[in-house]
Design an enzyme around this catalytic site. Structure first.
Site, short mmCIF file in Angstrom:
data_model
loop_
_atom_site.label_atom_id
_atom_site.label_comp_id
_atom_site.label_asym_id
_atom_site.label_seq_id
_atom_site.Cartn_x
_atom_site.Cartn_y
_atom_site.Cartn_z
N LYS A 1 0.83 -1.22 0.00
CA LYS A 1 0.00 0.00 0.00
C LYS A 1 0.86 1.26 0.00
O LYS A 1 0.58 2.22 0.71
CB LYS A 1 -0.97 -0.02 1.18
CG LYS A 1 -1.89 -1.25 1.13
CD LYS A 1 -3.03 -1.20 2.11
CE LYS A 1 -3.97 -2.38 1.92
NZ LYS A 1 -3.43 -3.69 2.32
N ARG A 2 1.90 1.26 -0.83
CA ARG A 2 2.81 2.39 -0.89
C ARG A 2 2.13 3.60 -1.53
O ARG A 2 1.18 3.46 -2.32
CB ARG A 2 4.07 2.01 -1.67
CG ARG A 2 4.90 0.93 -1.00
CD ARG A 2 5.29 1.31 0.42
NE ARG A 2 6.34 0.48 0.96
CZ ARG A 2 6.18 -0.42 1.93
NH1 ARG A 2 4.99 -0.63 2.46
NH2 ARG A 2 7.21 -1.12 2.38
#
Lengths: 307, 307
Positions: free
Chosen positions: B106-107
Site C-alpha cells: 500500500k505504498r
C-alpha cells in the site's frame, strides 16, 4: 517525555528545520557515486554504501544546528535490503547525535496489520513472547496515511502513546493532484475531516506545550489551507514538506506558526542536501559544507517567520 | 506477457484463490515458535527464522494447487531487516515454484518518491548508472494507496507498464471505518472516483483477456459496492481481501466475477494458514496438511461461485 513537548523544546533551541534525508540517486555528489561504483561495481550494494557515506556526512554536518531529520523510506527501499540496512544505520547514527528522527513511510492498513507497522517502527513486540522485544527501527515519529479511516489509525495512536512517540497523519499533500480526493466531501473537505479526526484521536496525547504528539502533514503549496488549518486546530503540530523543490514559498509558511512561533516543522530536502549543484562545484566534493551553510540559512529565515 | 492475461490464465488453471502470507505471530504454530525461540533466544532473528520456515512449508504445501500468494509487508517489516530478508527469500521461493506474487505494501507518495517505490518493487534502477539494476524485490504486482490522486499514481503505472507487471490500487477497504473517507464525495463517492481513475489510467494496460494490469482492492464486506463496481468497471481486476476473518461472506463474492467467471482474485489468509487452530491439534504440528486441504476447499467453493 511527551513527543510534542520534546519537539517544542528542540524548536526553541535550534529552530523548526527538518532536513529531509532523501538521497535522490541522480543528485548525489558525482565524486561519491563514482567512487563507490568503481570500488564495488554497478550494483545495489555499491549504491547503498554511497547513500550511507552521504547520509553520515550530512548528519555530521548538521547535528549541532538542526533538531530534526526525516528519512523518506522510498529512497532506501529502492536499494532493497542493503538500502534498509543503511537506513537502520543512519537512523541510529542520527539518534546518537541527538537528532529527533521522523520516518516518512506513510504506512496504512486495517487494524491488526496497522498494529504491525506501529510496532515495527514505534513500540515493539510483546505477545506471544516471554520478554518483549523493542522496536527494530525505534524512530521518534512515523508518518501514516488516513485512507482507511479511524480504525486503521487507532493502532498507530495506541502504540505511539504507549511509548511517548509521535505520529504525523498525511492530511494535505503538495502535489497538483492533491485536490482530486482530498478536496472531496459533502459538508467538509476530506483533508479537513482528517485533521479533525487526528485532533480528536490525539486529545490524550497533548503535553505541557499544548500540542498533541499526533500531528498532520500539510503542504505549503496551498497557503490558504495552511492558514485555515492553523486557525482551526491549535493543538496540531504541522509537518510541512514542499518547501523549495516542491514549489512552496517561504512567505506562506508564516501561516503555519502560532503566535508563539510554535506549531510547525518545516522539511527541506533538495534545497539543503544538493545545494552544491548551484555552487559550480560540479563533482560535489565538500558538498557537506554547503549543507551546513544552507541549514543555518534556513533556520534563520524560519526564525524571522516565527516572529 | 501482460500481467492481467497471466492472471486470467492462472485463474483458469488453478482458480482465483490468493493465499495471504500474513504470519500473525500469535497464531503461528506453537511447536514452530517454541523451537526457534529455544534455539535462538527471544529476539527478532529467531522470529524471522520461524516466519521463514512457516512460509516455506506453506509454499511447499500449496504451490501446485494455488496460483497466487500475497505477502502483507507489515508482518515482515515488524521483524526489521531480518524480517525483510525473510520476505525476500519467500518471494523468490514462491516465484521459483511458479506462484504469482503480489506484494501488499500500500505504498504512496508524490511523484518522484512514488517512482522510487515503483522501481524498488516492480521495475528497477536505470539512471544514473551505466547498466540498469533490476528491481531487488521483483514481484509480479504491488498494492498502492490513492490518497495523493493521479500524479502520485502515475509513476507506479509507468514503471509497471514498462515491465508488464501489475498494480492493485486500494479502493474500497473492508474495515468498519472505511466509509469515513471513502464514502465522501459530492457527485460521486471517493472510492468510485478512485476506481474510475484506475480504469482510465490503465486503459493502455489492457491485454487480450480484456482486463487491465491495473486493478483495484475491494473488500467483500460491502456486497452492494462490489456489485456496482463490477457492473461499472468490466476491465478492472478485483483483489478481494476480507474473506473469512474480516467478515466477508463467500456468497457475496458471486458479485465480483464477470459472467465468464473471471475478474476477481480472492485472498484468504487466516482461514487457510491457521486452520490447524480449529482442528484440535493445538501445537500445530502438521499444520501444512490443513493449509493444503483448506486451499483445495476454497478453490472448489470459488469455482461454484464463478459459474
Amino acid at each position: 517525555m511527551n513527543f510534542a513537548d520534546q519537539v517544542c523544546k528542540v524548536v526553541e533551541m535550534k529552530g523548526p528545520l527538518v532536513v529531509g534525508m532523501d538521497p535522490h540517486l541522480e543528485l548525489l555528489p558525482p565524486y561519491l557515486l563514482e567512487k563507490w561504483l568503481r570500488e564495488r561495481g554497478n550494483n545495489l550494494q555499491a549504491l547503498a554504501y554511497c547513500v550511507m557515506e552521504f547520509g553520515e556526512l550530512v548528519i555530521e554536518a548538521i547535528h549541532d544546528i538542526v533538531g530534526f531529520v526525516k528519512f523518506q523510506m522510498a529512497f532506501y527501499e529502492l536499494l532493497g535490503v542493503p538500502g534498509l540496512m543503511v537506513l537502520k544505520n543512519l537512523v541510529d547514527r542520527a539518534r546518537e547525535k541527538g537528532l529527533t528522527v521522523i520516518l516518512d513511510g506513510k504506512r496504512n492498513d486495517i487494524a491488526s496489520t496497522a498494529a504491525c507497522y506501529a510496532r515495527a517502527y514505534l513500540s515493539g513486540i510483546e505477545y506471544p513472547l516471554e520478554r518483549s522485544i523493542p522496536s527494530f527501527w525505534d524512530v521518534d515519529a512515523l508518518t501514516v496515511n488516513p485512507y482507511f479511516g479511524e480504525d486503521g489509525l487507532t493502532p498507530f495512536f495506541e502504540e505511539a502513546k504507549k511509548v511517548n512517540k509521535g505520529l504525523f497523519v498525511v492530511c494535505r499533500t503538495t502535489n497538483p493532484s492533491a485536490p482530486f480526493l482530498q478536496d472531496e466531501g459533502r459538508e467538509e473537505k476530506v483533508y479537513f475531516k482528517v485533521a479533525r479526526l487526528v485532533e480528536r484521536m490525539g486529545e490524550k496525547m497533548i503535553g505541557d506545550s499544548g500540542f498533541s504528539s499526533a500531528g498532520i502533514v500539510v503542504g505549503a503549496t496551498y497557503p490558504e489551507d495552511l492558514r485555515m488549518l492553523r486557525a482551526e486546530f491549535p493543538s496540531l503540530l504541522f509537518l510541512i514538506p514542499g518547501v523549495g523543490a516542491q514549489g512552496g514559498g517561504l512567505e506562506t509558511l508564516r501561516f503555519a506558526f502560532r503566535d508563539d512561533g510554535m506549531g510547525a516543522l518545516v522539511n527541506v530536502s533538495r534545497g539543503v542536501l544538493f545545494a552544491y549543484r548551484e555552487s559550480g562545484k560540479l563533482d560535489g566534493r565538500g558538498f557537506e559544507r554547503l549543507v551546513r551553510t544552507k541549514s543555518i540559512d534556513y533556520q534563520e529565515r524560519f526564525r524571522e517567520l516565527q516572529r
